[in-house]
Design a protein around this motif. Structure first.
Motif, short mmCIF file in Angstrom:
data_model
loop_
_atom_site.label_atom_id
_atom_site.label_comp_id
_atom_site.label_asym_id
_atom_site.label_seq_id
_atom_site.Cartn_x
_atom_site.Cartn_y
_atom_site.Cartn_z
N GLU A 128 0.82 -1.21 0.00
CA GLU A 128 0.00 0.00 0.00
C GLU A 128 0.86 1.27 0.00
OE1 GLU A 128 -3.49 -0.09 -0.09
OE2 GLU A 128 -3.12 -2.22 -0.42
N ILE A 129 1.87 1.28 0.84
CA ILE A 129 2.74 2.46 0.99
C ILE A 129 3.48 2.76 -0.31
CG2 ILE A 129 4.86 3.25 2.11
CD1 ILE A 129 3.74 1.78 4.67
N LEU A 130 4.03 1.72 -0.93
CA LEU A 130 4.82 1.95 -2.14
C LEU A 130 3.94 2.38 -3.31
CD1 LEU A 130 7.37 -0.96 -1.73
CD2 LEU A 130 7.82 1.50 -1.54
N LEU A 131 2.69 1.91 -3.34
CA LEU A 131 1.78 2.42 -4.36
C LEU A 131 1.53 3.90 -4.16
CD1 LEU A 131 -0.24 1.91 -6.74
CD2 LEU A 131 -2.00 1.66 -4.97
N ARG A 132 1.24 4.31 -2.92
CA ARG A 132 0.99 5.72 -2.64
C ARG A 132 2.20 6.58 -2.99
NH1 ARG A 132 -3.38 7.19 0.33
NH2 ARG A 132 -4.63 5.51 1.25
N ALA A 133 3.38 6.04 -2.72
CA ALA A 133 4.61 6.79 -2.97
C ALA A 133 5.05 6.73 -4.43
CB ALA A 133 5.74 6.25 -2.08
N ARG A 134 4.37 5.89 -5.23
CA ARG A 134 4.71 5.70 -6.64
C ARG A 134 6.17 5.27 -6.81
NH1 ARG A 134 0.83 7.92 -10.22
NH2 ARG A 134 -0.86 9.00 -9.14
N LEU A 135 6.55 4.29 -6.00
CA LEU A 135 7.92 3.79 -6.03
C LEU A 135 7.91 2.29 -6.30
CD1 LEU A 135 9.36 5.63 -2.91
CD2 LEU A 135 9.96 6.07 -5.31
N SER A 136 8.87 1.83 -7.09
CA SER A 136 9.00 0.41 -7.37
C SER A 136 9.35 -0.35 -6.10
CB SER A 136 10.10 0.17 -8.41
OG SER A 136 10.44 -1.21 -8.47
N PRO A 137 8.73 -1.51 -5.87
CA PRO A 137 9.09 -2.32 -4.71
C PRO A 137 10.53 -2.78 -4.75
CG PRO A 137 7.03 -3.08 -5.69
CD PRO A 137 7.64 -2.11 -6.65
N PHE A 138 11.14 -2.74 -5.94
CA PHE A 138 12.49 -3.26 -6.13
C PHE A 138 13.56 -2.18 -6.21
CE2 PHE A 138 9.27 -5.84 -8.33
CZ PHE A 138 9.29 -6.93 -7.50
N LYS A 139 13.16 -0.92 -6.07
CA LYS A 139 14.12 0.16 -6.13
C LYS A 139 15.04 0.12 -4.93
CE LYS A 139 14.38 5.18 -6.90
NZ LYS A 139 14.96 5.09 -8.24
N ASP A 184 -0.92 6.18 4.93
CA ASP A 184 -1.48 4.83 4.85
C ASP A 184 -1.75 4.23 6.22
OD1 ASP A 184 -2.04 2.22 3.41
OD2 ASP A 184 -0.42 1.64 4.74
N LEU A 185 -0.79 4.31 7.13
CA LEU A 185 -0.96 3.68 8.43
C LEU A 185 -2.01 4.41 9.28
CD1 LEU A 185 2.69 2.70 9.41
CD2 LEU A 185 0.93 1.33 8.27
N THR A 186 -2.04 5.74 9.19
CA THR A 186 -3.06 6.50 9.92
C THR A 186 -4.45 6.15 9.42
OG1 THR A 186 -1.52 8.32 10.33
CG2 THR A 186 -3.87 8.79 10.52
N ARG A 187 -4.60 6.09 8.11
CA ARG A 187 -5.89 5.73 7.51
C ARG A 187 -6.30 4.32 7.93
NH1 ARG A 187 -6.96 2.56 3.17
NH2 ARG A 187 -8.96 2.86 2.09
N ALA A 188 -5.36 3.38 7.90
CA ALA A 188 -5.68 2.00 8.24
C ALA A 188 -6.13 1.87 9.69
CB ALA A 188 -4.46 1.11 7.98
N LEU A 189 -5.44 2.56 10.59
CA LEU A 189 -5.83 2.51 12.00
C LEU A 189 -7.24 3.05 12.21
CD1 LEU A 189 -2.52 3.64 13.76
CD2 LEU A 189 -3.60 1.39 13.92
N GLU A 190 -7.55 4.14 11.53
CA GLU A 190 -8.88 4.73 11.67
C GLU A 190 -9.96 3.79 11.15
OE1 GLU A 190 -8.48 8.40 9.59
OE2 GLU A 190 -7.51 9.44 11.27
N LEU A 191 -9.71 3.14 10.02
CA LEU A 191 -10.68 2.22 9.45
C LEU A 191 -10.86 0.99 10.32
CD1 LEU A 191 -9.80 2.43 5.64
CD2 LEU A 191 -11.85 3.30 6.78
#
Length: 265
Positions: A166-177, A197-204
């Motif tokens: 989730e974090i890497l999608l939001r950051a638009r970064l390759s998981p392999f960079k 991402d983590l703040t949103r997840a905790l709230e949900l």
């Protein structure tokens, strides 16, 4: 944990257990030491859920792994018939640990505060307590791919496989960079993505929402990317799967098989 904090501390513990043999990781002190005592609330350290005991040098530690779920069931409410661990309170409420799937990996420990410090001493700084400078230091410490680095609890505590996706999608970064190759702007994007991402997840989660609401890319193979609409892709490894958007994260490149393809840079 903010939701559980007042619930687990408002009445004494009537009975601790039963606990599944695969789930209970300690035998001394016994769970019966909790009977009649009161929790001092709920805390979190990385992916560990902690319940210190108010009138004893004891801490109940729970780790959900990937498939565990811990919920508070109010008195009179429907409680799961099958559980891996159960803590019943004198007011009739229960703290119930369940785990999906055949692999039972979630764990429960009852330890002293000193033992807890030793057990968790290897953990890195908590993901939600990192500032941008501290994150940059972690990234530059060693050359590592971003996805395994984010999952490494010794580097940053509190991020698992799903939230790394989730974090890497939001950051638009390759998981392999490589972590050492991030520009200052990319590092800032990663810092912001972790917090959002983590703040949103905790709230949900506090609202009782499940994975379908929390995860935007994890376990959504073939579904449109929420940022650009490109079908989500994945890379399968022995112990985990990486989900990513080729357009947002890897310049359109796909890694179909880790054994036959080169890792994306």
């Amino acid at each position: 944990m903010r939701e559980l904090d007042p619930l687990v501390s408002r009445s004494s513990i009537e009975k601790a257990g039963p606990a599944h043999i695969a789930t209970l990781k300690t035998f001394a002190p016994p769970l019966t030491e909790l009977d009649g005592r009161r929790s001092a609330g709920a805390r979190r350290r990385g992916k560990n859920l902690l319940f210190p005991i108010a009138d004893a040098d004891l801490v109940l530690r729970v780790h959900l792994m990937s498939a565990g779920r811990l919920r508070y069931v109010a008195s009179g409410a429907k409680s799961p018939k099958t559980s891996m661990f159960r803590l019943r309170f004198s007011d009739g409420g229960e703290l119930v640990l369940t785990e999906a799937g055949k692999k039972k990996r979630a764990g429960v420990w009852l330890v002293t505060a000193e033992q807890l410090g030793e057990d968790l001493g290897h953990l890195g700084p908590d993901a939600l307590e990192l500032d941008a400078a501290a994150l940059r230091e972690v990234l530059e410490r060693d050359r590592r791919q971003l996805h395994p680095l984010l999952r490494d609890q010794r580097a940053i505590a509190g991020i698992g496989r799903a939230h790394a996706n989730e974090i890497l999608l939001r950051a638009r970064l390759s998981p392999f960079k490589a972590s050492t190759e991030l520009s200052a702007e990319e590092s800032e994007r990663l810092f912001s993505a972790i917090d959002v991402d983590l703040t949103r997840a905790l709230e949900l989660r506090e609202q009782g929402k499940g994975d379908a609401a929390v995860y935007l890319v994890h376990n959504r193979l073939g579904e449109p990317c929420p940022q650009c609409g490109t079908p989500i892709a994945r890379v399968d490894f022995e112990e985990h799967t990486i989900y990513y958007c080729p357009s947002c994260q890897t310049a359109g490149r796909l890694l179909k098989d880790r054994r036959l393809s080169r890792l994306l840079r």
